[in-house]
Design an enzyme around this catalytic site. Sequence first.
Site, PDB file in Angstrom:
ATOM      1  N   GLY A   1       0.573   2.239  -1.040  1.00  0.00           N
ATOM      2  CA  GLY A   1       1.483   2.731  -0.017  1.00  0.00           C
ATOM      3  C   GLY A   1       1.961   4.155  -0.201  1.00  0.00           C
TER       4      GLY A   1
ATOM      5  N   ASN B   1       0.810   6.678   1.389  1.00  0.00           N
ATOM      6  CA  ASN B   1       0.936   7.216   2.762  1.00  0.00           C
ATOM      7  C   ASN B   1       2.185   6.671   3.435  1.00  0.00           C
ATOM      8  OD1 ASN B   1      -1.442   8.945   3.801  1.00  0.00           O
ATOM      9  ND2 ASN B   1      -2.389   7.389   2.499  1.00  0.00           N
TER      10      ASN B   1
ATOM     11  N   LEU C   1      -6.401  -3.274   5.238  1.00  0.00           N
ATOM     12  CA  LEU C   1      -7.816  -3.592   5.048  1.00  0.00           C
ATOM     13  C   LEU C   1      -8.393  -4.614   6.018  1.00  0.00           C
ATOM     14  CD1 LEU C   1      -8.102  -3.541   1.140  1.00  0.00           C
ATOM     15  CD2 LEU C   1      -8.663  -1.764   2.792  1.00  0.00           C
TER      16      LEU C   1
ATOM     17  N   ILE D   1      -8.336  -5.152  12.949  1.00  0.00           N
ATOM     18  CA  ILE D   1      -7.337  -5.520  13.961  1.00  0.00           C
ATOM     19  C   ILE D   1      -8.022  -6.347  15.057  1.00  0.00           C
ATOM     20  CG2 ILE D   1      -5.722  -4.580  15.677  1.00  0.00           C
ATOM     21  CD1 ILE D   1      -4.876  -4.090  12.746  1.00  0.00           C
TER      22      ILE D   1
ATOM     23  N   ASN E   1      -5.125   4.888  12.831  1.00  0.00           N
ATOM     24  CA  ASN E   1      -5.553   4.626  11.461  1.00  0.00           C
ATOM     25  C   ASN E   1      -5.879   5.946  10.783  1.00  0.00           C
ATOM     26  OD1 ASN E   1      -6.488   3.062   9.198  1.00  0.00           O
ATOM     27  ND2 ASN E   1      -8.599   3.463   9.853  1.00  0.00           N
TER      28      ASN E   1
ATOM     29  N   HIS F   1      -8.501   7.458   7.799  1.00  0.00           N
ATOM     30  CA  HIS F   1      -9.686   7.145   7.005  1.00  0.00           C
ATOM     31  C   HIS F   1      -9.926   8.289   6.019  1.00  0.00           C
ATOM     32  CE1 HIS F   1     -13.437   5.106   6.139  1.00  0.00           C
ATOM     33  NE2 HIS F   1     -14.004   6.298   6.100  1.00  0.00           N
TER      34      HIS F   1
ATOM     35  N   ASP G   1     -13.285   1.744  12.169  1.00  0.00           N
ATOM     36  CA  ASP G   1     -13.394   3.214  12.076  1.00  0.00           C
ATOM     37  C   ASP G   1     -14.124   3.855  13.255  1.00  0.00           C
ATOM     38  OD1 ASP G   1     -12.195   3.011   9.551  1.00  0.00           O
ATOM     39  OD2 ASP G   1     -14.130   2.742   8.569  1.00  0.00           O
TER      40      ASP G   1
ATOM     41  N   GLU H   1      -3.947  13.653   3.261  1.00  0.00           N
ATOM     42  CA  GLU H   1      -3.368  12.532   4.019  1.00  0.00           C
ATOM     43  C   GLU H   1      -1.851  12.645   4.091  1.00  0.00           C
ATOM     44  OE1 GLU H   1      -6.494   8.944   3.514  1.00  0.00           O
ATOM     45  OE2 GLU H   1      -4.940   9.034   2.012  1.00  0.00           O
TER      46      GLU H   1
HETATM   47  C1  GRF Z   1      -5.816   5.972   2.038  1.00  0.00           C
HETATM   48  O1  GRF Z   1      -6.744   6.736   1.349  1.00  0.00           O
HETATM   49  C2  GRF Z   1      -6.237   5.769   3.466  1.00  0.00           C
HETATM   50  O2  GRF Z   1      -7.041   6.787   3.965  1.00  0.00           O
HETATM   51  C3  GRF Z   1      -7.038   4.505   3.405  1.00  0.00           C
HETATM   52  O3  GRF Z   1      -6.393   3.719   2.438  1.00  0.00           O
HETATM   53  C4  GRF Z   1      -5.738   4.547   1.495  1.00  0.00           C
HETATM   54  C5  GRF Z   1      -4.340   4.062   1.336  1.00  0.00           C
HETATM   55  O4  GRF Z   1      -3.670   4.704   0.291  1.00  0.00           O
HETATM   56  N1  GRF Z   1      -7.173   3.918   4.711  1.00  0.00           N
HETATM   57  P1  GRF Z   1      -2.136   4.446   0.010  1.00  0.00           P
HETATM   58  O5  GRF Z   1      -1.952   2.935  -0.178  1.00  0.00           O
HETATM   59  O6  GRF Z   1      -1.369   4.942   1.183  1.00  0.00           O
HETATM   60  O7  GRF Z   1      -1.858   5.187  -1.247  1.00  0.00           O
END
Ligand code: GRF
Length: 186
Positions: free
Chosen positions: A12, A14, A84, A87, A101, A103, A144, A173
Amino acid sequence: MKSLIIFASGTGTNTQAIVNHFRLDQQARIALIVTNNPAAGVLKIAETEGIPSLVINRDSFKDERLIETLRAHNPSLLVLAGFLWKIPARMVEAFPGKIVNIHPALLPAFGGKGMYGEHVHKAVIASRSPASGITIHYVNEHYDAGDIIVQAHCPVRETDDTHSLAERVHQLEHFFYPRTLEFLLG
Ligand code: GRF
């Protein structure tokens, strides 16, 4: 104030970047964090930040009542941040143009089923591609494959391993995801 619902399965980072951004921006609040993983780091973030959370399983994920629960928060966006599971079409239809999303590569390359986390960076390095990056896109019922909103690039260095490349991509990100959400919220 507008609401965001975050879906995440892992650590988490992000999610934390988005929470931090909107704590200052105040254009939106994180109404709910949804996870399919009872051990996910995002649950700790939810607890620390005082954000409601919901742990789902395969059955509750497909249950119509989940859509009602989400609707009750009147979300402007459903934000997938390392979530993961695919949806379901019914959820995509319930929130048209509202699910996004991120990626960790430059789609359409290095995307699709099984392309997540370290698998992505491994494939990028193996391809000897000089660049990687991030793709923020709308979600449709395929992995994706929804319309691309924004991409940002970074170099892939000769000395990179999956760990160093993942770190560089994560930095992109954390910068671009919150700001792109802010832009989409208008
Ligand atoms: C990120 O690299 C995102 O692009 C992918 O999953 C990862 C999640 O990372 N979909 P985090 O859990 O937010 O550290």
